[in-house]
Design an enzyme around this catalytic site. Structure first.
Site, PDB file in Angstrom:
ATOM      1  N   LYS A  90       2.961  10.934 -11.815  1.00 27.90           N
ATOM      2  CA  LYS A  90       1.996  10.478 -12.608  1.00 27.90           C
ATOM      3  C   LYS A  90       2.740   8.992 -12.817  1.00 27.90           C
ATOM      4  CE  LYS A  90      -1.223  13.214 -15.147  1.00 27.90           C
ATOM      5  NZ  LYS A  90      -1.539  13.641 -16.281  1.00 27.90           N
ATOM      6  N   ARG A  92      -3.643  21.065 -14.970  1.00 29.80           N
ATOM      7  CA  ARG A  92      -2.751  19.993 -15.353  1.00 29.80           C
ATOM      8  C   ARG A  92      -2.892  19.584 -16.564  1.00 29.80           C
ATOM      9  NH1 ARG A  92       0.558  15.769 -11.433  1.00 29.80           N
ATOM     10  NH2 ARG A  92       1.843  14.868 -13.151  1.00 29.80           N
ATOM     11  N   HIS A 139      -1.039  15.069 -26.530  1.00 33.80           N
ATOM     12  CA  HIS A 139      -0.996  13.691 -26.318  1.00 33.80           C
ATOM     13  C   HIS A 139      -2.236  12.930 -26.631  1.00 33.80           C
ATOM     14  CE1 HIS A 139       2.315  14.964 -23.872  1.00 33.80           C
ATOM     15  NE2 HIS A 139       2.591  13.832 -23.362  1.00 33.80           N
ATOM     16  N   HIS A 150       7.063   7.640 -27.673  1.00 29.78           N
ATOM     17  CA  HIS A 150       6.117   8.615 -26.943  1.00 29.78           C
ATOM     18  C   HIS A 150       6.288  10.024 -27.594  1.00 29.78           C
ATOM     19  CE1 HIS A 150       3.325  10.345 -24.045  1.00 29.78           C
ATOM     20  NE2 HIS A 150       4.394  10.877 -23.588  1.00 29.78           N
ATOM     21  N   GLU A 163       8.858  17.146 -25.826  1.00 25.49           N
ATOM     22  CA  GLU A 163       8.199  17.518 -24.332  1.00 25.49           C
ATOM     23  C   GLU A 163       8.669  18.959 -24.099  1.00 25.49           C
ATOM     24  OE1 GLU A 163       5.765  15.826 -23.307  1.00 25.49           O
ATOM     25  OE2 GLU A 163       5.660  13.682 -23.703  1.00 25.49           O
ATOM     26  N   GLU A 168      -4.972  16.787 -11.365  1.00 26.22           N
ATOM     27  CA  GLU A 168      -5.242  17.021 -12.623  1.00 26.22           C
ATOM     28  C   GLU A 168      -6.943  17.167 -12.686  1.00 26.22           C
ATOM     29  OE1 GLU A 168      -3.646  15.385 -16.154  1.00 26.22           O
ATOM     30  OE2 GLU A 168      -5.285  15.047 -16.933  1.00 26.22           O
ATOM     31  N   HIS A 223      -1.454   9.728 -28.017  1.00 24.60           N
ATOM     32  CA  HIS A 223      -1.624   8.445 -27.505  1.00 24.60           C
ATOM     33  C   HIS A 223      -2.350   7.497 -28.528  1.00 24.60           C
ATOM     34  CE1 HIS A 223      -1.299   9.913 -22.974  1.00 24.60           C
ATOM     35  NE2 HIS A 223      -0.130   9.577 -23.470  1.00 24.60           N
ATOM     36  N   ASN A 261      -0.946  17.991 -21.260  1.00 23.10           N
ATOM     37  CA  ASN A 261      -1.286  16.713 -22.157  1.00 23.10           C
ATOM     38  C   ASN A 261      -1.583  17.359 -23.624  1.00 23.10           C
ATOM     39  OD1 ASN A 261      -1.901  14.074 -21.178  1.00 23.10           O
ATOM     40  ND2 ASN A 261      -3.343  14.989 -20.004  1.00 23.10           N
ATOM     41  N   LYS A 278       6.794  22.661 -15.295  1.00 29.11           N
ATOM     42  CA  LYS A 278       6.016  21.741 -14.916  1.00 29.11           C
ATOM     43  C   LYS A 278       5.754  21.650 -13.524  1.00 29.11           C
ATOM     44  CE  LYS A 278       4.869  16.907 -15.167  1.00 29.11           C
ATOM     45  NZ  LYS A 278       5.058  15.499 -15.686  1.00 29.11           N
ATOM     46  N   ARG A 299       0.505  -1.189  -0.109  1.00 29.06           N
ATOM     47  CA  ARG A 299       0.066  -0.034  -0.078  1.00 29.06           C
ATOM     48  C   ARG A 299       0.980   1.398  -0.039  1.00 29.06           C
ATOM     49  NH1 ARG A 299      -3.110  -3.231   3.550  1.00 29.06           N
ATOM     50  NH2 ARG A 299      -4.879  -4.143   2.469  1.00 29.06           N
TER      51      ARG A 299
HETATM   52  P1  NAD Z   1      12.192   4.917 -22.321  1.00 32.83           P
HETATM   53  O1  NAD Z   1      12.097   4.664 -20.898  1.00 32.83           O
HETATM   54  O2  NAD Z   1      11.461   3.799 -23.140  1.00 32.83           O
HETATM   55  O3  NAD Z   1      13.753   5.127 -22.731  1.00 32.83           O
HETATM   56  C1  NAD Z   1      14.179   5.474 -24.150  1.00 32.83           C
HETATM   57  C2  NAD Z   1      15.073   4.078 -24.411  1.00 32.83           C
HETATM   58  O4  NAD Z   1      16.362   4.983 -23.994  1.00 32.83           O
HETATM   59  C3  NAD Z   1      15.009   2.984 -23.947  1.00 32.83           C
HETATM   60  O5  NAD Z   1      15.583   1.816 -24.765  1.00 32.83           O
HETATM   61  C4  NAD Z   1      16.016   2.982 -22.430  1.00 32.83           C
HETATM   62  O6  NAD Z   1      16.564   1.755 -22.154  1.00 32.83           O
HETATM   63  C5  NAD Z   1      17.071   3.815 -23.274  1.00 32.83           C
HETATM   64  N1  NAD Z   1      17.960   4.476 -22.268  1.00 32.83           N
HETATM   65  C6  NAD Z   1      17.382   5.223 -21.069  1.00 32.83           C
HETATM   66  N2  NAD Z   1      18.437   6.148 -20.580  1.00 32.83           N
HETATM   67  C7  NAD Z   1      19.348   5.879 -21.497  1.00 32.83           C
HETATM   68  C8  NAD Z   1      20.628   6.588 -21.478  1.00 32.83           C
HETATM   69  N3  NAD Z   1      21.033   7.194 -20.302  1.00 32.83           N
HETATM   70  N4  NAD Z   1      21.518   5.780 -22.392  1.00 32.83           N
HETATM   71  C9  NAD Z   1      21.075   4.927 -23.331  1.00 32.83           C
HETATM   72  N5  NAD Z   1      19.956   4.513 -23.338  1.00 32.83           N
HETATM   73  C10 NAD Z   1      18.905   4.843 -22.513  1.00 32.83           C
HETATM   74  O7  NAD Z   1      11.330   6.215 -22.841  1.00 32.83           O
HETATM   75  P2  NAD Z   1      11.204   7.801 -22.451  1.00 32.83           P
HETATM   76  O8  NAD Z   1      11.047   8.602 -23.634  1.00 32.83           O
HETATM   77  O9  NAD Z   1      12.135   7.969 -21.495  1.00 32.83           O
HETATM   78  O10 NAD Z   1       9.793   7.492 -21.808  1.00 32.83           O
HETATM   79  C11 NAD Z   1       8.661   7.412 -22.361  1.00 32.83           C
HETATM   80  C12 NAD Z   1       7.783   6.914 -21.411  1.00 32.83           C
HETATM   81  O11 NAD Z   1       7.297   7.977 -20.434  1.00 32.83           O
HETATM   82  C13 NAD Z   1       6.156   6.514 -21.957  1.00 32.83           C
HETATM   83  O12 NAD Z   1       5.748   5.336 -21.555  1.00 32.83           O
HETATM   84  C14 NAD Z   1       5.390   7.711 -21.638  1.00 32.83           C
HETATM   85  O13 NAD Z   1       3.972   7.400 -21.317  1.00 32.83           O
HETATM   86  C15 NAD Z   1       5.944   8.037 -20.430  1.00 32.83           C
HETATM   87  N6  NAD Z   1       5.709   9.515 -19.668  1.00 32.83           N
HETATM   88  C16 NAD Z   1       5.121   9.508 -18.672  1.00 32.83           C
HETATM   89  C17 NAD Z   1       4.877  10.746 -18.073  1.00 32.83           C
HETATM   90  C18 NAD Z   1       4.562  10.757 -16.662  1.00 32.83           C
HETATM   91  O14 NAD Z   1       4.183  12.199 -16.135  1.00 32.83           O
HETATM   92  N7  NAD Z   1       4.453   9.986 -15.711  1.00 32.83           N
HETATM   93  C19 NAD Z   1       5.238  11.915 -18.852  1.00 32.83           C
HETATM   94  C20 NAD Z   1       5.634  11.644 -20.170  1.00 32.83           C
HETATM   95  C21 NAD Z   1       5.801  10.392 -20.624  1.00 32.83           C
HETATM   96  N1  GLY Z   2       2.932  14.324 -18.746  1.00 32.84           N
HETATM   97  C1  GLY Z   2       1.531  14.846 -18.326  1.00 32.84           C
HETATM   98  C2  GLY Z   2       1.526  15.305 -16.779  1.00 32.84           C
HETATM   99  O1  GLY Z   2       2.540  14.838 -15.963  1.00 32.84           O
HETATM  100  O2  GLY Z   2       0.407  15.659 -16.148  1.00 32.84           O
END
Ligand code: NAD
Ligand code: GLY
Length: 367
Positions: free
Chosen positions: A140, A238, A245, A262, A182, A234, A249, A242, A224, A118
């Site tokens: 998030k 907030r 997005h 993404h 972003e 949100e 998405h 998006n 942010k 939890r």
């Molecule tokens: P990712 O986590 O898939 O990383 C991209 C690639 O880079 C992967 O292959 C990873 O292994 C590699 N990698 C990571 N760090 C590295 C480094 N320093 N050197 C070499 N390779 C490296 O993708 P991302 O773009 O970081 O994140 C995308 C995800 O984030 C999506 O799932 C998206 O929905 C999510 N997201 C979440 C939020 C949130 O607020 N929680 C906001 C935006 C995006």
């Molecule tokens: N990436 C959208 C949010 O954090 O609200």
């Protein structure tokens, strides 16, 4: 190093941004209340950076769990692997989970931390540009469902975010560009000064100029942090984060998770939002061109992918979390760098805009 703060009362936390921070035990240790630590990483990032982070945890009962790499693994099954590792190690409620990786690792780890017994302590060590400017900040967390992106999750804030910009040296070009999407987003939401700065500095960002990258990360995190502090869950503003997005998405789900990154989907999605805003008469020709141009200069797609028709877009956009009482709401542009969340648009304009954009669909990544 620069430190910003996300202001959430008792749950406020620092974001440290700088070089060589993985080795800074002094930054991470104060945020680990117990002895038990599980670092969650993946098969790409762990060989590059896990040892350095583990050295900063020396003296603690620190373990690691290494996940497969890819958006297609952002699932409940993968979260379960983290739970299994925690239970096998007999970790209790005072343990801390550290996400070492990009947004996928961060979202999975945060959700595991929110739900293991939890709720246990959680730290973000983001290693992609996208995760340093967006996903590690704001709490998030969650995973995808075959029927929709990020549909299962929780709001759960980290205790600290440690963004070591040196880790970006090993990031593939396509991933860097995904993060740039972003960054551009913050300018387009409501920061015209930052947008102009980006127009002047986008080539230096692409070239990974450290000082320029640092500024881009700090300004993005500051923008942010302000939004999250004002509307953590949100209920209103907030949703501006998006921008691009809802279209994005739909692209990610429609093309199959992982086919378009993404950030790439968000890049094309922001142009689609701009195009609809233009169709509605809210932004002019010059504004639309500036947006298409900065997305292209960021090495991102500025049109939707081949293979998705209007019906598919509409069907996928209908499961967006911003849908309220059956009405689709979108982040659109009342002006350049003046975005709003609204359901007040003519659906016929959306259909026209989608048709026009789809007619110019592209094959991505370019062969
Ligand atoms: P990712 O986590 O898939 O990383 C991209 C690639 O880079 C992967 O292959 C990873 O292994 C590699 N990698 C990571 N760090 C590295 C480094 N320093 N050197 C070499 N390779 C490296 O993708 P991302 O773009 O970081 O994140 C995308 C995800 O984030 C999506 O799932 C998206 O929905 C999510 N997201 C979440 C939020 C949130 O607020 N929680 C906001 C935006 C995006
Ligand atoms: N990436 C959208 C949010 O954090 O609200």
């Amino acid at each position: 190093m620069n430190t910003l703060h996300v202001d959430l009362g008792e749950r406020s936390y620092p974001i440290h941004i700088g070089s060589g921070l993985l080795d800074r035990a002094d930054l991470i240790r104060p945020h680990i209340p117990g002895k038990q630590v599980m670092v969650v990483s993946n098969t790409t990032v762990a060989p590059l950076y896990l040892d350095r982070l583990m050295a900063s945890l020396d003296g603690l009962d620190a373990r690691s769990v290494i996940l497969p790499d890819g958006e297609q693994y952002k699932t409940l099954d993968t979260v379960n692997r983290v739970f299994t590792a925690l239970l096998e190690a007999r970790f209790n409620r005072s343990c801390t989970l550290i996400a070492l990786g990009g947004g996928v690792v961060g979202d999975i780890t945060g959700f595991a931390a929110a739900s293991y017994q939890r709720g246990v302590h959680f730290i973000q060590v983001p290693t992609t540009l996208l995760s340093q400017v967006d996903s590690s900040v704001g709490g998030k967390t969650g995973v995808n469902h075959p029927l929709g992106k990020n549909m299962i999750g929780a709001f759960y804030q980290p205790r600290v975010v440690i963004a070591d910009i040196e880790t970006l040296d090993t990031l593939p070009e396509r991933e860097l560009a995904a993060g740039v999407a972003e960054v551009i987003k913050y300018g387009l939401i409501n920061d015209p000064e930052f947008f102009r700065w980006l127009e002047a500095n986008i080539d230096a960002i692409n070239a990974r100029d450290r000082a320029v990258l640092s500024h881009a990360i700090e300004r993005s995190c500051a923008d942010k942090a302000d939004v999250v502090a004002a509307d953590e869950r949100e209920s209103g503003t907030r949703a501006l984060l998006n921008l691009g997005h809802t279209f994005g998405h739909a692209i990610e789900t429609g093309m199959g998770y992982g086919a378009w990154l993404h950030g790439e989907a968000v890049g094309a999605g922001m142009v689609m939002a701009a195009h609809l805003s233009h169709e509605l008469g809210w932004i002019g020709d010059a504004d639309l061109s500036r947006i298409e141009s900065i997305i292209a200069r960021g090495k991102l797609p500025n049109r939707p992918p081949q293979g998705m028709d209007r019906t598919r877009f509409m069907e996928l956009m209908a499961v967006d979390k911003k849908v309220l009482d059956g009405r689709l709401r979108l982040v659109l542009m009342r002006g350049l760098c003046d975005s709003v969340v609204t359901g007040d648009f003519d659906v016929a304009a959306l259909e026209r805009s989608l048709d026009q954009q789809i007619a110019e669909a592209i094959d991505w990544p370019p062969r």
